[in-house]
Design an enzyme around this catalytic site. Structure first.
Site, mmCIF file in Angstrom:
data_model
loop_
_atom_site.group_PDB
_atom_site.id
_atom_site.type_symbol
_atom_site.label_atom_id
_atom_site.label_comp_id
_atom_site.label_asym_id
_atom_site.label_seq_id
_atom_site.Cartn_x
_atom_site.Cartn_y
_atom_site.Cartn_z
ATOM 1 C CB THR A 171 -0.901 -0.011 1.249
ATOM 2 O OG1 THR A 171 -1.687 -1.207 1.192
ATOM 3 C CG2 THR A 171 -1.816 1.194 1.281
ATOM 4 C CB CYS B 186 -4.976 -2.058 6.952
ATOM 5 S SG CYS B 186 -4.017 -3.399 6.249
HETATM 6 C C1 UDX Z 1 -8.644 -4.312 6.555
HETATM 7 C C2 UDX Z 1 -9.557 -4.407 5.318
HETATM 8 O O1 UDX Z 1 -10.737 -5.134 5.665
HETATM 9 C C3 UDX Z 1 -8.841 -5.053 4.175
HETATM 10 O O2 UDX Z 1 -9.669 -5.048 3.011
HETATM 11 C C4 UDX Z 1 -7.547 -4.298 3.899
HETATM 12 O O3 UDX Z 1 -6.823 -4.890 2.838
HETATM 13 C C5 UDX Z 1 -6.694 -4.229 5.149
HETATM 14 O O4 UDX Z 1 -7.445 -3.643 6.206
HETATM 15 P P1 UDX Z 1 -7.963 -5.935 8.561
HETATM 16 O O5 UDX Z 1 -7.267 -4.781 9.168
HETATM 17 O O6 UDX Z 1 -7.258 -7.229 8.509
HETATM 18 O O7 UDX Z 1 -8.367 -5.607 7.033
HETATM 19 O O8 UDX Z 1 -9.297 -6.229 9.367
HETATM 20 P P2 UDX Z 1 -10.853 -5.836 9.345
HETATM 21 O O9 UDX Z 1 -11.641 -7.069 9.502
HETATM 22 O O10 UDX Z 1 -11.201 -4.972 8.216
HETATM 23 O O11 UDX Z 1 -10.999 -5.047 10.732
HETATM 24 C C6 UDX Z 1 -10.235 -3.889 11.017
HETATM 25 C C7 UDX Z 1 -10.636 -3.325 12.355
HETATM 26 O O12 UDX Z 1 -11.928 -2.770 12.306
HETATM 27 C C8 UDX Z 1 -10.671 -4.353 13.494
HETATM 28 O O13 UDX Z 1 -10.096 -3.792 14.648
HETATM 29 C C9 UDX Z 1 -12.145 -4.636 13.699
HETATM 30 O O14 UDX Z 1 -12.436 -5.008 15.020
HETATM 31 C C10 UDX Z 1 -12.744 -3.272 13.366
HETATM 32 N N1 UDX Z 1 -14.127 -3.364 12.884
HETATM 33 C C11 UDX Z 1 -14.429 -3.964 11.708
HETATM 34 C C12 UDX Z 1 -15.147 -2.771 13.635
HETATM 35 O O15 UDX Z 1 -14.895 -2.191 14.707
HETATM 36 N N2 UDX Z 1 -16.421 -2.817 13.169
HETATM 37 C C13 UDX Z 1 -16.756 -3.411 11.994
HETATM 38 O O16 UDX Z 1 -17.944 -3.406 11.636
HETATM 39 C C14 UDX Z 1 -15.726 -4.010 11.250
#
Ligand code: UDX
Length: 440
Positions: free
Chosen positions: A122, A261
């Site tokens: 990224t 991310c």
């Molecule tokens: C994210 C993106 O989903 C992915 O497409 C990108 O390439 C990298 O970043 P990731 O960081 O692995 O992936 O996890 P993700 O499941 O998206 O959750 C990120 C954070 O958001 C977590 O801390 C999760 O608990 C939080 N989250 C997610 C929420 O608080 N509420 C939600 O509804 C969804």
């Protein structure tokens, strides 16, 4: 089928390398870390990710992937070289591109034939132009090189699935030759292919991640309002989600987003815009809300328990989300630090990350071997990660083991009425106990 070299065996590099091998390409993955390379060559994954080790062993056995620290020979005869190294956050929030540029230089020096250089890391808008300049400057042999932006959208905990069943493949190039080759690489993926300019591709990645981060911060703000007004965020988002324009996913309120991310990519885009004299106010708001949101449980706890000194506090779930051992930007860590500073006795449990947290905080004694051991004698319990094992705790487990069953749930794991009926003093995010329902 193509000969593909992948630079970097972190999340992005490793999982995409295995994806290429799975689809029949011959892959050489390169990393400077000789321990990781030795482990991977022996079929051991350096990260915990469902299905990853199985895929690794399968592709090693099929002879479609090999691992090496020798970038020079891997790059010399590759048809395509993928840059998948890390772009960590600088002190000021900008993306650190040192590793990307270093690899670009090494690639340029070693290329011996026409090839694609595919940037998966990224990177801020415009970085691909710099990569192209560095590669071309470093070239020692005559070769036609195309630099293509090809961002990766995998999420941790479902990285293998996301790579094999992604929502789209973004190809950023203005070259028809490069586009045709990229289409060949991804011919068997069965995912929609979107071809755009290189700069647009770079921005697709940031804009997608930042939009999702914004969605979470928005829901968290509405959840905080629910707490004040007596509405329930789950009922509100359920009602919102039926509108296809809003969608029903990524609306879970909690203690904010963590991981490798969203925190990094929101700050990087905000920084990039500011560097061009433009303030991205929505992203700025998402960042600020998230910073505050991660301490929500402590704010709620203070109302019940103004002084935590000498109190036993159970902490359940330590990783930034379930299904991963990753602790980057996990809200549990700064919260534990605050509580410890104020003299609380922490009793923590996580299904996977305990050793890593103990090492990070320099304290092994607070790690407990089971949920019950973490809860025993506790004056309050804070939940930071919605692991299945934690969601399955029956409400009376809290009343049985805790000294006083104050449960503060940062991931809305439980049914609030069942918790209340069991005698738990239960607080979650945006789900106050509505009196009207209680009386029915
Ligand atoms: C994210 C993106 O989903 C992915 O497409 C990108 O390439 C990298 O970043 P990731 O960081 O692995 O992936 O996890 P993700 O499941 O998206 O959750 C990120 C954070 O958001 C977590 O801390 C999760 O608990 C939080 N989250 C997610 C929420 O608080 N509420 C939600 O509804 C969804």
């Amino acid at each position: 089928m193509m000969k593909i070299a992948v630079a970097g065996v972190g999340y992005v590099g490793l999982v995409s390398a295995l994806g290429f091998a799975y689809h029949g390409h011959t892959v050489t993955a390169v990393d400077l870390d000789k321990y990781k390379i030795a482990g991977l060559s022996a079929g051991v994954s350096p990260i915990f990710e469902p299905g990853l080790e199985e895929l690794l062993q399968e592709q090693l056995a099929a002879g479609r992937i090999q691992f090496t620290t020798d970038g020079a020979s891997a790059y010399s005869d590759a048809d395509a070289i993928v840059i998948g190294v890390g772009t960590p956050e600088n002190e000021d929030g900008s993306a650190n591109l040192n590793a990307v540029y270093q690899v670009a230089n090494e690639i340029g020096q070693n290329i011996q034939k026409d090839c694609l250089v595919i940037v998966k890391s990224t990177v801020p808008v415009g970085t691909n132009d710099s990569v192209e300049a560095i590669v071309k400057e470093a070239l020692k042999n005559r070769a036609e090189v195309h630099v293509i932006s090809n961002p990766e959208f995998l999420a941790q905990g479902s990285a293998v699935y996301d790579t094999l069943h992604g929502s789209r493949i973004i190809i950023g190039t203005d070259s028809e030759i490069a586009e045709a080759k990229m289409r060949t690489i991804y011919a068997d993926y069965g995912q929609p292919i979107v071809v755009v300019s290189r700069k647009s591709a770079e921005l697709v990645k940031y804009a997608s991640n930042d939009f999702l981060a914004l969605k979470i911060s928005f829901v968290n703000e509405i959840a905080n309002l629910c707490d004040i007004l007596g509405a329930d965020i789950e009922e509100v988002t359920e009602g919102m989600g039926y509108d296809a324009r809003i969608g029903n996913s990524f609306l879970r309120a909690g203690i904010g987003y963590g991981g490798s991310c969203f925190p990094k990519d929101t700050k990087a885009l905000h920084w990039l815009a500011e560097d061009h004299g433009f303030v991205l106010r929505t992203v700025e708001a998402a960042i600020k809300i998230n910073e505050k949101q991660k301490y929500t449980l402590i704010h709620k706890l203070r109302k019940e328990m103004p002084h935590v000194a000498g109190k036993k506090i159970a902490v359940l779930g330590l990783t930034f989300k379930p299904g991963t051992d990753d602790l980057r930007e996990a809200p549990s860590i700064p919260n534990i630090k605050v509580l410890q500073r104020e003299g609380a006795i922490i009793q923590a449990y996580d299904p996977i990350a305990m050793d890593a947290v103990a090492a990070q905080l320099g304290d092994e004694s607070m790690m407990k071997g089971s949920i019950e051991e973490a809860l025993v004698g506790a004056d309050a319990c804070l939940i930071f990660t919605e692991w299945d094992e934690i969601r399955k705790i029956s409400p009376d487990t809290f009343t049985r083991w805790m000294a006083s069953p104050n449960v503060l749930d940062g991931r809305n794991c439980f049914n609030k009425y069942e918790m209340e009926a069991a005698g738990v003093v239960y607080q979650s995010i945006g789900r106050p106990l509505a009196r009207v329902r209680q009386l029915q």
